[in-house]
Design an enzyme around this catalytic site. Structure first.
Site, PDB file in Angstrom:
ATOM      1  N   ALA A 100      15.842  10.232  -0.477  1.00  0.00           N
ATOM      2  CA  ALA A 100      16.913  10.129   0.519  1.00  0.00           C
ATOM      3  C   ALA A 100      17.838   8.956   0.214  1.00  0.00           C
ATOM      4  O   ALA A 100      19.061   9.075   0.326  1.00  0.00           O
ATOM      5  CB  ALA A 100      16.307   9.972   1.922  1.00  0.00           C
ATOM      6  N   ASP A 147       4.292  -4.135   6.399  1.00  0.00           N
ATOM      7  CA  ASP A 147       4.851  -5.373   6.959  1.00  0.00           C
ATOM      8  C   ASP A 147       4.815  -6.540   5.979  1.00  0.00           C
ATOM      9  O   ASP A 147       5.672  -7.420   6.034  1.00  0.00           O
ATOM     10  CB  ASP A 147       4.254  -5.673   8.337  1.00  0.00           C
ATOM     11  CG  ASP A 147       3.089  -6.600   8.295  1.00  0.00           C
ATOM     12  OD1 ASP A 147       2.177  -6.338   7.485  1.00  0.00           O
ATOM     13  OD2 ASP A 147       3.094  -7.572   9.070  1.00  0.00           O
ATOM     14  N   GLU A 174     -16.233  12.266  20.118  1.00  0.00           N
ATOM     15  CA  GLU A 174     -16.848  11.836  21.381  1.00  0.00           C
ATOM     16  C   GLU A 174     -16.601  10.348  21.632  1.00  0.00           C
ATOM     17  O   GLU A 174     -16.518   9.898  22.767  1.00  0.00           O
ATOM     18  CB  GLU A 174     -18.362  12.099  21.351  1.00  0.00           C
ATOM     19  CG  GLU A 174     -18.749  13.539  21.651  1.00  0.00           C
ATOM     20  CD  GLU A 174     -18.385  14.519  20.548  1.00  0.00           C
ATOM     21  OE1 GLU A 174     -18.282  14.072  19.374  1.00  0.00           O
ATOM     22  OE2 GLU A 174     -18.181  15.710  20.840  1.00  0.00           O
ATOM     23  N   THR A 180       3.690   3.166   5.849  1.00  0.00           N
ATOM     24  CA  THR A 180       2.280   2.771   5.795  1.00  0.00           C
ATOM     25  C   THR A 180       1.486   3.750   6.652  1.00  0.00           C
ATOM     26  O   THR A 180       1.941   4.127   7.735  1.00  0.00           O
ATOM     27  CB  THR A 180       2.057   1.333   6.316  1.00  0.00           C
ATOM     28  OG1 THR A 180       0.690   1.192   6.715  1.00  0.00           O
ATOM     29  CG2 THR A 180       2.921   0.984   7.512  1.00  0.00           C
ATOM     30  N   ILE A 181       0.314   4.133   6.189  1.00  0.00           N
ATOM     31  CA  ILE A 181      -0.463   5.101   6.969  1.00  0.00           C
ATOM     32  C   ILE A 181      -1.016   4.483   8.260  1.00  0.00           C
ATOM     33  O   ILE A 181      -1.452   5.187   9.152  1.00  0.00           O
ATOM     34  CB  ILE A 181      -1.624   5.715   6.152  1.00  0.00           C
ATOM     35  CG1 ILE A 181      -2.676   4.657   5.803  1.00  0.00           C
ATOM     36  CG2 ILE A 181      -1.107   6.426   4.914  1.00  0.00           C
ATOM     37  CD1 ILE A 181      -4.010   5.273   5.387  1.00  0.00           C
ATOM     38  N   ASP A 182      -0.981   3.142   8.342  1.00  0.00           N
ATOM     39  CA  ASP A 182      -1.576   2.469   9.507  1.00  0.00           C
ATOM     40  C   ASP A 182      -0.736   2.553  10.777  1.00  0.00           C
ATOM     41  O   ASP A 182      -1.235   2.261  11.867  1.00  0.00           O
ATOM     42  CB  ASP A 182      -1.816   0.985   9.190  1.00  0.00           C
ATOM     43  CG  ASP A 182      -2.906   0.797   8.147  1.00  0.00           C
ATOM     44  OD1 ASP A 182      -3.699   1.750   7.953  1.00  0.00           O
ATOM     45  OD2 ASP A 182      -2.964  -0.278   7.527  1.00  0.00           O
ATOM     46  N   GLY A 214       0.836  -1.203   0.000  1.00  0.00           N
ATOM     47  CA  GLY A 214       0.000   0.000   0.000  1.00  0.00           C
ATOM     48  C   GLY A 214       0.868   1.249   0.000  1.00  0.00           C
ATOM     49  O   GLY A 214       1.855   1.298   0.728  1.00  0.00           O
ATOM     50  N   GLU A 245     -11.807   0.881  10.308  1.00  0.00           N
ATOM     51  CA  GLU A 245     -12.487  -0.082   9.424  1.00  0.00           C
ATOM     52  C   GLU A 245     -12.426  -1.519   9.962  1.00  0.00           C
ATOM     53  O   GLU A 245     -13.309  -2.329   9.675  1.00  0.00           O
ATOM     54  CB  GLU A 245     -11.891  -0.037   8.012  1.00  0.00           C
ATOM     55  CG  GLU A 245     -10.429  -0.447   7.970  1.00  0.00           C
ATOM     56  CD  GLU A 245      -9.782  -0.371   6.597  1.00  0.00           C
ATOM     57  OE1 GLU A 245     -10.468  -0.513   5.585  1.00  0.00           O
ATOM     58  OE2 GLU A 245      -8.546  -0.181   6.565  1.00  0.00           O
ATOM     59  N   ARG A 251       1.319  -5.136  -5.780  1.00  0.00           N
ATOM     60  CA  ARG A 251       1.303  -6.358  -4.985  1.00  0.00           C
ATOM     61  C   ARG A 251       1.677  -7.466  -5.959  1.00  0.00           C
ATOM     62  O   ARG A 251       1.297  -7.423  -7.122  1.00  0.00           O
ATOM     63  CB  ARG A 251      -0.072  -6.554  -4.361  1.00  0.00           C
ATOM     64  CG  ARG A 251      -0.381  -5.418  -3.374  1.00  0.00           C
ATOM     65  CD  ARG A 251      -1.424  -5.790  -2.346  1.00  0.00           C
ATOM     66  NE  ARG A 251      -1.264  -5.008  -1.120  1.00  0.00           N
ATOM     67  CZ  ARG A 251      -1.851  -3.823  -0.899  1.00  0.00           C
ATOM     68  NH1 ARG A 251      -2.624  -3.269  -1.809  1.00  0.00           N
ATOM     69  NH2 ARG A 251      -1.671  -3.203   0.246  1.00  0.00           N
ATOM     70  N   GLY A 282      -7.544   1.292   8.832  1.00  0.00           N
ATOM     71  CA  GLY A 282      -6.944   0.610   9.989  1.00  0.00           C
ATOM     72  C   GLY A 282      -7.650  -0.707  10.226  1.00  0.00           C
ATOM     73  O   GLY A 282      -8.651  -0.757  10.927  1.00  0.00           O
ATOM     74  N   ARG A 283      -7.143  -1.752   9.566  1.00  0.00           N
ATOM     75  CA  ARG A 283      -7.787  -3.071   9.705  1.00  0.00           C
ATOM     76  C   ARG A 283      -7.453  -3.702  11.056  1.00  0.00           C
ATOM     77  O   ARG A 283      -8.320  -4.211  11.743  1.00  0.00           O
ATOM     78  CB  ARG A 283      -7.345  -4.003   8.577  1.00  0.00           C
ATOM     79  CG  ARG A 283      -8.292  -3.960   7.381  1.00  0.00           C
ATOM     80  CD  ARG A 283      -7.999  -5.090   6.431  1.00  0.00           C
ATOM     81  NE  ARG A 283      -6.669  -4.944   5.849  1.00  0.00           N
ATOM     82  CZ  ARG A 283      -6.432  -4.363   4.673  1.00  0.00           C
ATOM     83  NH1 ARG A 283      -7.427  -3.911   3.970  1.00  0.00           N
ATOM     84  NH2 ARG A 283      -5.203  -4.270   4.215  1.00  0.00           N
TER      85      ARG A 283
END
Ligand code: ADP
Length: 320
Positions: free
Chosen positions: A22, A103, A187, A125-127, A11, A222, A72, A170-171
């Protein structure tokens, strides 16, 4: 070592480009040649490889996505595919590989390490779900995208006195939901690491509206359940009307935040150093504001989840 390769895999995440930049610049600074491998492991197997120069990575530090593109690869999941990949590296004279990804990509790198290919892995990864590092590249940018969305939804939620359920990515990891919920003043925050109590959510919503609260924001990762399913459950169980917003792939795009650009630069450069020192099977990360490198196996160890329990506790205390 004379030549290394770099690829992005799995991803995508904002800041991958800054990491590629870099790697290329640090490698050239150290007197190494750098090959860019396009389309992740799939491209490696099929020899989509081009030499990169200083100028090849100009004007990308601020761009989302990845100039090397990502993919992938089911072929890479087979021993035969990985042997093809190894042959490609050999025929291009590539003696070490920087893998930038999540990962799954790291597991792929671990397999290459077993075949004798030196690898250094950069977490992107954004997770924010990689063991051994407190921050992955892309998390901060995605977080800012989510907060921007929450702020906008809050405006309309207030005007119409509505309860909104916002579904974020976010699984298995709730970091994005937790940080966004805390920073966005939600909230209720539902994350995969903590079992939720429907009655508690209902009571909170009802007591909130009882004391004149104009709106309510629920953030759901999610991996817990879909926002739509939660909305239907609240309606069926307590007659509570909600609106749903699923943020989806906008979370993975956009210009990387300053923080992501900086850590991508640090991680990419450290990965080159690690290979240059003749090490392999190493992951790069951040602990207490310090760049660290550690054994790749740490990533795959089933440890207790990475959830920051103090932060979760605080989010509950502040949303009473
Ligand atoms: P991410 O890196 O974002 O977690 P994936 O889980 O899709 O993304 O992994 C990216 C790629 O890494 C896969 O398409 C596959 O080619 C490779 N990969 C993942 N797991 C393994 C594994 N156990 N062995 C070999 N390759 C793997």
């Amino acid at each position: 070592m004379k030549k290394i390769g770099v690829l992005t895999s799995g991803g995508d995440a904002p800041g991958m480009n800054a990491a590629v930049r870099a790697v290329v610049r640090k490698a050239i600074f150290e007197g190494l040649e750098v090959a860019g491998i396009f389309n992740g492991y799939e491209g490696l197997i099929h020899g989509k490889i081009e030499m990169l120069q200083l100028g090849s990575v100009g004007d990308i530090i601020q761009r989302g996505g990845t100039m090397l593109r990502s993919a992938r690869s089911s072929e890479f999941m087979t021993e035969e595919g990985r042997l093809k990949a190894k042959r490609q590296l050999k025929s291009h004279g590539i003696e070490g590989l920087v893998v930038i990804g999540g990962d799954g990509s790291f597991r792929g790198a671990a397999e290459l390490v077993k075949l004798g290919v030196p690898c250094a892995c950069v977490p992107a990864t954004i997770d924010n779900d990689i063991n051994g590092t407190q921050f992955t590249i892309g998390f901060d940018s995605a977080l800012n995208t989510v907060i921007d969305a929450i702020d906008k939804i809050r405006d309309t939620a207030t005007s119409h006195e509505r309860t909104f359920i916002i579904e974020v990515m976010g699984r298995d990891a709730g970091d994005l939901a937790l940080w966004a919920g805390l920073a966005g003043g939600a909230e209720t925050i539902l994350i995969p690491e903590v079992k939720f109590d429907l009655n508690e959510i209902i009571t909170r919503l009802q007591s909130g509206s009882g004391r004149g609260k104009k709106h309510s924001i629920i953030i759901v990762a999610e991996g817990v359940m879909s926002a739509t399913a939660l909305s239907e459950t609240l309606k069926a169980e307590a007659g509570i009307e909600t609106r749903v917003s699923v943020l989806g792939h906008i979370q993975r795009g956009g210009s990387p935040s300053a923080k992501d650009r900086v850590i991508a630069s640090q991680y990419g450069a450290r990965a080159v150093e690690v290979l240059h020192e003749g090490r392999s099977g190493v992951a790069i990360g951040m602990q207490n504001h310090t760049v660290v490198d550690y054994d790749l196996d740490v990533v795959f160890k089933r440890s207790e989840d990475k959830l920051d329990k103090e932060l979760y506790k605080l989010s509950k205390e502040l949303s009473i």
